[in-house]
Scaffold this active site. Structure first.
Site, PDB file in Angstrom:
ATOM      1  CG  ASP A  14     -24.036  42.091  11.452  1.00 21.90           C
ATOM      2  OD1 ASP A  14     -23.975  42.231  10.222  1.00 21.90           O
ATOM      3  OD2 ASP A  14     -24.569  41.102  12.000  1.00 21.90           O
ATOM      4  CG  ASP A  16     -29.631  40.184   8.441  1.00 18.30           C
ATOM      5  OD1 ASP A  16     -30.613  39.578   8.005  1.00 18.30           O
ATOM      6  OD2 ASP A  16     -29.226  41.266   7.970  1.00 18.30           O
ATOM      7  CG  ASP A 176     -24.305  37.877  14.103  1.00 16.24           C
ATOM      8  OD1 ASP A 176     -23.881  38.698  13.271  1.00 16.24           O
ATOM      9  OD2 ASP A 176     -24.968  36.884  13.786  1.00 16.24           O
TER      10      ASP A 176
END
Length: 237
Positions: A14, A16, A176
């Protein structure tokens, strides 16, 4: 037990909240947008919890947090304005998280194919990776062409696996948030969660990733565990 990275052929990340802390620039663009629309600027602490699910949803959350209840026309205006403002500053205050470059170097040296799988729009994700100096690590960078392709849909992971010609079980996703874990589970990929990103205080352990780490370099030392019925491993620094 074998190491997790020895049991996969590729690692997808991922963007961001996993590779790059983008909240400072997202927040700056959001606050400029709010001021131009007559809204109340948000604090730095408010921004991370609003990130996720693409720009349209982020803008909607920003407006709501500022006390604005947008109609469809205002939301469209705000989203267009935000895109213009953010496009001018995608990597001004944003920063790579610790040990990202070292981890990418090590994984590639070990022969693993690296991908970036993000809900960020293509024009921003490519510019961000380039400006951060890490675009060259990735064999594929996938962003959703349609809203329905965004994680937690498995579509982007399926596309990544297809592009590099592997099966989903041979892919590890590192992310995240809840959407990352759910996308990996839906696709049949292994998944490791980082605990420092934009998960909006959601209990990641309850979502049963294969492991939870506090630094990307820890994924090199994780051991394989059974795929179901046990709690996520938490790496020890």
């Amino acid at each position: 037990m074998p190491k997790l990275i020895d049991c996969v052929a590729a690692v997808s990340f991922d963007l961001d909240g996993t590779l790059i802390d983008t909240a400072p620039d997202l927040g700056a663009a959001a606050n400029m947008m709010l001021v131009m629309l007559g809204g109340r600027p948000l604090t730095d602490d408010q921004i991370p919890g609003l990130i996720g699910a693409g720009i349209d949803e982020f803008v909607k959350r920003v407006l709501s947090a500022s006390g604005v209840t947008p109609d469809a026309r205002l939301h469209e205006t705000a989203a267009t304005l935000f895109r213009n403002l953010y496009g001018q500053r995608v990597f001004q205050r944003s920063r790579l998280y610790p040990d990202v470059v070292m981890t990418l170097h090590t994984l590639r040296r070990l022969g693993l194919t690296l991908c970036c799988v993000t809900n960020k729009e293509r024009k921003f994700s490519h510019a961000l990776l380039e400006l951060a100096g890490i675009s060259g690590f990735f064999a594929a960078v996938l962003s959703p062409a349609r809203p329905e392709d965004r994680k937690p849909s498995p579509s982007l992971l399926y596309s990544a696996c297809s592009q590099i010609e592997i099966e989903p079980i041979d892919m590890l996703l590192v992310g995240d948030s809840r959407t990352d874990i759910q996308a990996a589970h839906a696709a049949g990929c292994r998944v490791v969660a980082v605990d420092y990103g934009y998960h909006r205080d959601q209990p990641l352990e309850e979502l049963r990733p294969d492991a939870i780490v506090s630094n990307l370099k820890e994924i090199m030392e994780l051991s394989v565990r059974p795929r179901s019925g046990t709690r996520a491993l938490r790496a020890i620094p």
